[in-house]
Structure formats: C-alpha cells, structure tokens
Design a protein around this motif. Structure first.
Motif, PDB file in Angstrom:
ATOM      1  N   LEU A   1      21.324  45.086  88.656  1.00 39.50           N
ATOM      2  CA  LEU A   1      20.708  45.725  89.188  1.00 39.50           C
ATOM      3  C   LEU A   1      21.035  46.900  89.604  1.00 39.50           C
ATOM      4  O   LEU A   1      21.936  47.121  88.833  1.00 39.50           O
ATOM      5  CB  LEU A   1      20.880  44.509  90.706  1.00 39.50           C
ATOM      6  N   ARG A   2      21.189  47.663  91.044  1.00 41.47           N
ATOM      7  CA  ARG A   2      21.765  48.979  91.302  1.00 41.47           C
ATOM      8  C   ARG A   2      23.327  47.860  91.434  1.00 41.47           C
ATOM      9  O   ARG A   2      23.673  47.425  91.737  1.00 41.47           O
ATOM     10  CB  ARG A   2      21.333  48.968  93.019  1.00 41.47           C
ATOM     11  N   GLY A   3      23.886  49.419  91.340  1.00 40.72           N
ATOM     12  CA  GLY A   3      25.573  49.626  90.616  1.00 40.72           C
ATOM     13  C   GLY A   3      25.732  48.575  89.599  1.00 40.72           C
ATOM     14  O   GLY A   3      27.307  49.219  89.607  1.00 40.72           O
TER      15      GLY A   3
ATOM     16  N   GLY B   1      26.034  49.446  86.893  1.00 36.47           N
ATOM     17  CA  GLY B   1      26.405  51.323  85.657  1.00 36.47           C
ATOM     18  C   GLY B   1      25.629  51.069  84.829  1.00 36.47           C
ATOM     19  O   GLY B   1      25.959  51.927  83.577  1.00 36.47           O
ATOM     20  N   LYS B   2      24.188  50.768  84.094  1.00 33.55           N
ATOM     21  CA  LYS B   2      23.349  50.994  83.114  1.00 33.55           C
ATOM     22  C   LYS B   2      23.065  52.552  83.164  1.00 33.55           C
ATOM     23  O   LYS B   2      23.319  53.084  81.538  1.00 33.55           O
ATOM     24  CB  LYS B   2      22.085  50.559  84.146  1.00 33.55           C
ATOM     25  N   SER B   3      23.459  53.169  84.127  1.00 33.19           N
ATOM     26  CA  SER B   3      23.211  54.937  82.980  1.00 33.19           C
ATOM     27  C   SER B   3      24.389  55.503  82.493  1.00 33.19           C
ATOM     28  O   SER B   3      24.725  55.933  81.677  1.00 33.19           O
ATOM     29  CB  SER B   3      22.859  55.603  84.483  1.00 33.19           C
TER      30      SER B   3
ATOM     31  N   THR C   1      15.432  56.229  82.815  1.00 30.25           N
ATOM     32  CA  THR C   1      13.436  55.820  82.855  1.00 30.25           C
ATOM     33  C   THR C   1      13.649  56.339  84.429  1.00 30.25           C
ATOM     34  O   THR C   1      12.635  56.936  84.692  1.00 30.25           O
ATOM     35  CB  THR C   1      13.169  54.507  82.669  1.00 30.25           C
ATOM     36  N   ASP C   2      14.724  55.849  85.119  1.00 29.63           N
ATOM     37  CA  ASP C   2      14.634  56.537  86.551  1.00 29.63           C
ATOM     38  C   ASP C   2      14.716  58.510  86.604  1.00 29.63           C
ATOM     39  O   ASP C   2      13.626  59.234  87.067  1.00 29.63           O
ATOM     40  CB  ASP C   2      15.921  56.490  87.395  1.00 29.63           C
ATOM     41  N   GLU C   3      15.707  58.523  85.164  1.00 36.08           N
ATOM     42  CA  GLU C   3      15.815  60.333  85.661  1.00 36.08           C
ATOM     43  C   GLU C   3      13.987  60.471  84.748  1.00 36.08           C
ATOM     44  O   GLU C   3      13.569  61.840  85.374  1.00 36.08           O
ATOM     45  CB  GLU C   3      16.315  60.774  84.768  1.00 36.08           C
TER      46      GLU C   3
ATOM     47  N   LEU D   1       3.097  53.455  93.835  1.00 36.10           N
ATOM     48  CA  LEU D   1       3.481  54.136  92.839  1.00 36.10           C
ATOM     49  C   LEU D   1       4.214  54.789  92.197  1.00 36.10           C
ATOM     50  O   LEU D   1       4.352  54.533  90.931  1.00 36.10           O
ATOM     51  CB  LEU D   1       2.512  55.985  94.233  1.00 36.10           C
ATOM     52  N   PHE D   2       6.015  54.185  92.528  1.00 30.13           N
ATOM     53  CA  PHE D   2       6.589  54.244  91.659  1.00 30.13           C
ATOM     54  C   PHE D   2       6.903  53.201  90.941  1.00 30.13           C
ATOM     55  O   PHE D   2       6.921  53.190  89.656  1.00 30.13           O
ATOM     56  CB  PHE D   2       8.001  54.302  92.481  1.00 30.13           C
ATOM     57  N   ARG D   3       6.633  52.092  90.862  1.00 35.74           N
ATOM     58  CA  ARG D   3       5.844  51.245  90.112  1.00 35.74           C
ATOM     59  C   ARG D   3       4.706  51.685  88.834  1.00 35.74           C
ATOM     60  O   ARG D   3       5.406  51.097  87.888  1.00 35.74           O
ATOM     61  CB  ARG D   3       5.413  49.489  90.449  1.00 35.74           C
ATOM     62  N   ARG D   4       4.507  52.537  89.112  1.00 34.28           N
ATOM     63  CA  ARG D   4       3.448  53.039  87.875  1.00 34.28           C
ATOM     64  C   ARG D   4       3.629  53.276  86.993  1.00 34.28           C
ATOM     65  O   ARG D   4       3.651  53.511  85.802  1.00 34.28           O
ATOM     66  CB  ARG D   4       1.916  53.024  88.671  1.00 34.28           C
TER      67      ARG D   4
ATOM     68  N   GLY E   1      15.163  51.408  85.558  1.00 38.13           N
ATOM     69  CA  GLY E   1      16.033  50.824  86.738  1.00 38.13           C
ATOM     70  C   GLY E   1      15.545  49.571  87.015  1.00 38.13           C
ATOM     71  O   GLY E   1      15.256  48.468  86.328  1.00 38.13           O
ATOM     72  N   GLY E   2      16.635  49.508  88.221  1.00 36.70           N
ATOM     73  CA  GLY E   2      16.583  47.699  88.402  1.00 36.70           C
ATOM     74  C   GLY E   2      15.637  46.759  88.354  1.00 36.70           C
ATOM     75  O   GLY E   2      15.597  45.415  88.375  1.00 36.70           O
ATOM     76  N   GLY E   3      14.756  47.494  88.809  1.00 36.02           N
ATOM     77  CA  GLY E   3      13.212  46.849  89.444  1.00 36.02           C
ATOM     78  C   GLY E   3      12.337  46.633  87.817  1.00 36.02           C
ATOM     79  O   GLY E   3      10.752  45.883  88.163  1.00 36.02           O
ATOM     80  N   ALA E   4      12.244  47.206  87.272  1.00 35.24           N
ATOM     81  CA  ALA E   4      12.009  47.408  85.828  1.00 35.24           C
ATOM     82  C   ALA E   4      11.514  46.129  84.787  1.00 35.24           C
ATOM     83  O   ALA E   4      10.167  45.948  84.382  1.00 35.24           O
ATOM     84  CB  ALA E   4      12.417  48.379  84.861  1.00 35.24           C
TER      85      ALA E   4
ATOM     86  N   SER F   1      14.835  52.294  99.906  1.00 36.80           N
ATOM     87  CA  SER F   1      15.320  51.097 100.507  1.00 36.80           C
ATOM     88  C   SER F   1      14.470  50.116  99.889  1.00 36.80           C
ATOM     89  O   SER F   1      13.536  50.247  99.489  1.00 36.80           O
ATOM     90  CB  SER F   1      15.335  50.906 102.299  1.00 36.80           C
ATOM     91  N   LEU F   2      14.842  49.032  99.527  1.00 36.54           N
ATOM     92  CA  LEU F   2      14.370  47.690  98.614  1.00 36.54           C
ATOM     93  C   LEU F   2      13.893  46.348  99.123  1.00 36.54           C
ATOM     94  O   LEU F   2      13.061  45.581  98.317  1.00 36.54           O
ATOM     95  CB  LEU F   2      15.114  47.891  96.847  1.00 36.54           C
ATOM     96  N   THR F   3      13.948  46.363 100.585  1.00 31.58           N
ATOM     97  CA  THR F   3      13.045  45.414 100.982  1.00 31.58           C
ATOM     98  C   THR F   3      13.022  45.880 102.482  1.00 31.58           C
ATOM     99  O   THR F   3      12.960  46.627 102.893  1.00 31.58           O
ATOM    100  CB  THR F   3      14.566  44.628 101.299  1.00 31.58           C
TER     101      THR F   3
ATOM    102  N   LYS G   1      15.839  37.305  94.690  1.00 31.94           N
ATOM    103  CA  LYS G   1      14.411  36.838  94.440  1.00 31.94           C
ATOM    104  C   LYS G   1      14.490  37.433  92.953  1.00 31.94           C
ATOM    105  O   LYS G   1      12.739  37.394  92.147  1.00 31.94           O
ATOM    106  CB  LYS G   1      13.663  38.842  94.866  1.00 31.94           C
ATOM    107  N   ARG G   2      15.123  38.374  92.336  1.00 33.23           N
ATOM    108  CA  ARG G   2      14.591  38.543  90.637  1.00 33.23           C
ATOM    109  C   ARG G   2      15.680  37.839  89.929  1.00 33.23           C
ATOM    110  O   ARG G   2      15.504  37.937  88.291  1.00 33.23           O
ATOM    111  CB  ARG G   2      15.671  39.995  90.623  1.00 33.23           C
ATOM    112  N   SER G   3      16.856  36.900  89.887  1.00 32.13           N
ATOM    113  CA  SER G   3      17.406  36.486  88.875  1.00 32.13           C
ATOM    114  C   SER G   3      16.448  35.944  88.029  1.00 32.13           C
ATOM    115  O   SER G   3      17.046  35.846  86.842  1.00 32.13           O
ATOM    116  CB  SER G   3      18.389  35.690  89.219  1.00 32.13           C
TER     117      SER G   3
HETATM  118  C1  S3P Z   1      15.370  49.483  92.087  1.00 28.87           C
HETATM  119  C2  S3P Z   1      16.075  50.509  91.203  1.00 28.87           C
HETATM  120  C3  S3P Z   1      16.703  52.238  91.012  1.00 28.87           C
HETATM  121  C4  S3P Z   1      15.386  52.791  91.108  1.00 28.87           C
HETATM  122  C5  S3P Z   1      14.301  52.188  92.107  1.00 28.87           C
HETATM  123  C6  S3P Z   1      14.396  51.323  92.432  1.00 28.87           C
HETATM  124  C7  S3P Z   1      14.720  48.249  92.173  1.00 28.87           C
HETATM  125  O1  S3P Z   1      17.108  51.759  90.233  1.00 28.87           O
HETATM  126  O2  S3P Z   1      14.471  51.970  89.827  1.00 28.87           O
HETATM  127  O3  S3P Z   1      15.058  52.837  93.219  1.00 28.87           O
HETATM  128  O4  S3P Z   1      14.106  48.512  92.510  1.00 28.87           O
HETATM  129  O5  S3P Z   1      16.477  48.076  91.899  1.00 28.87           O
HETATM  130  P1  S3P Z   1      18.872  51.451  89.591  1.00 28.87           P
HETATM  131  O6  S3P Z   1      19.626  50.228  89.168  1.00 28.87           O
HETATM  132  O7  S3P Z   1      19.138  52.483  88.387  1.00 28.87           O
HETATM  133  O8  S3P Z   1      19.829  52.487  90.826  1.00 28.87           O
END
Ligand code: S3P
Length: 189
Positions: free
Chosen positions: A17-19, A21-23, A40-42, A63-66, A86-89, A131-133, A150-152
């Motif tokens: 998830l976000r936060g 410290g993956k990057s 990948t976000d960059e 679009l972002f997910r594509r 990214g957290g949702g990949a 916002s992701l929700t 949702k993601r665990s």
């Molecule tokens: C997302 C996390 C973000 C980024 C986008 C979607 C997510 O990456 O890919 O905002 O769905 O959790 P980080 O996990 O690097 O913040």
C-alpha cells in the motif's frame, strides 16, 4: 547462462500500500545490489507527461490502470532490476502473473495508522495523490483501512514474502529484504 546465474538475474519487486516506502526502499536496495531501479509510478507519469492525480482526473482510474499495466509488463521484462510498483498494481492478475514470473515479490506491509503517519508527513507528494475510494468523506486512515480490506487477499496471492515496516527505518527494511534473499539463495555469497 547457468541456472544459478539466471537466479541471480531475478528482479526484486516491491508491492504494498501507499506509505510503505516502496520507492525509498527500492532505491536503497538497488544501490546496495548495484542494480537498475525502476519505479512504475514515475514511468507512468513520464510517459503521460502528467501527474498521477491529473491522469485520474482526466481519464479516470481506468486510464491510469491501463498505462500502469503497460509499464509493469515492460518493467517485468527487464532482468536484474529492482522494481517498485504502485499500490494498486496487484489488482490486475496479468500484472501479478508477470511479476511473479520475473522476480522475487516482496510485500511491504504496515498498519493503516502507521502508513497514514508516514503519508501525512510527506507533504511534498500530497498534491499528486488521487483519492482511491469513492467515498471522499473518509479520513486518510479510513481510506487505508478500506484499501487494506479490499486488497489484502491480492497482496497475499502476489507476494513471496512479507516484510512489516513498523518500527523499521528504510535501511533496516532493506537489510531484512537482503537477508530473505540470501536465505533463498537469490544472491551470490
Ligand atoms: C495507487 C497507489 C499509488 C499510485 C496511484 C494508485 C493505489 O502508488 O500508483 O495513486 O491504487 O494504491 P503508491 O503506492 O506508490 O503511492
């Protein structure tokens, strides 16, 4: 190339998830291993010429997910790299399949409270975060709790190992990842 050499070429993939410290950890890990670092976000932002927030606002999450999936699949074709996703990949099973094939998938995890503390301290990226929700009245912690629920299952399916980030500095997290890699003979001695 021998099987042994091929194992040492395996990528290291950071999910979570976000936060978590993956990057930050990915960059340090890549330096320690003298490998290329891909975030990948960059790459998504460079490719689109926009921030992630702008991509969400203009083309929606779809679009972002594509674009994200294109970037993840390309990154997974690399060898010997450290890849921060990214957290949702992990929401797209195609991404997960490919990431598991190409690398050692490490799940960085932490409680929503801890992750929110870290995100909230990072004012520099606040304007880039969509916002992701759907529910915009949720607090930061509540949003993370919802995402975690949702993601665990998806994180568990995608990962090979889990590293908790609470009470650990980025360097300590990287040390933990290196230990796990050694234990699995993913590094030459
Ligand atoms: C997302 C996390 C973000 C980024 C986008 C979607 C997510 O990456 O890919 O905002 O769905 O959790 P980080 O996990 O690097 O913040």
């Amino acid at each position: 190339m021998s099987e042994r050499e091929m194992i040492f070429q395996k990528n290291v993939v950071l999910i979570g998830l976000r936060g978590t410290g993956k990057s930050t950890c990915g960059r340090i890990l890549a330096e320690r291993l003298e490998r290329a670092f891909l975030d990948t976000d960059e790459i998504v932002q460079d490719r689109a010429g926009k921030t992630i927030r702008e991509i969400f606002e203009e083309g929606g999450e779809k679009l972002f997910r594509r674009i994200e999936s294109e970037v993840v699949l390309e990154a997974a074709d690399r060898k010997n790299a450290v890849i921060a996703t990214g957290g949702g990949a992990i929401l797209d099973p195609k991404n997960v399949r490919k990431l598991k094939q190409c690398g050692f998938v490490v799940h960085l995890s932490g409680s929503p409270e801890e992750l929110w503390r870290r995100i909230d301290a990072d004012k520099a990226t606040a304007h880039q975060r969509p916002s992701l929700t759907r529910n915009r009245s949720l607090s930061g912690i509540q949003e993370l709790e919802e995402l975690l629920l949702k993601r665990s299952a998806a994180y568990s399916r995608a990962r090979e190992v889990e590293v908790r980030v609470e009470n650990r500095s980025p360097i300590q997290i990287v040390d933990a990842i290196l230990l796990l890699m050694r234990a699995r003979h993913l590094l030459p001695n």
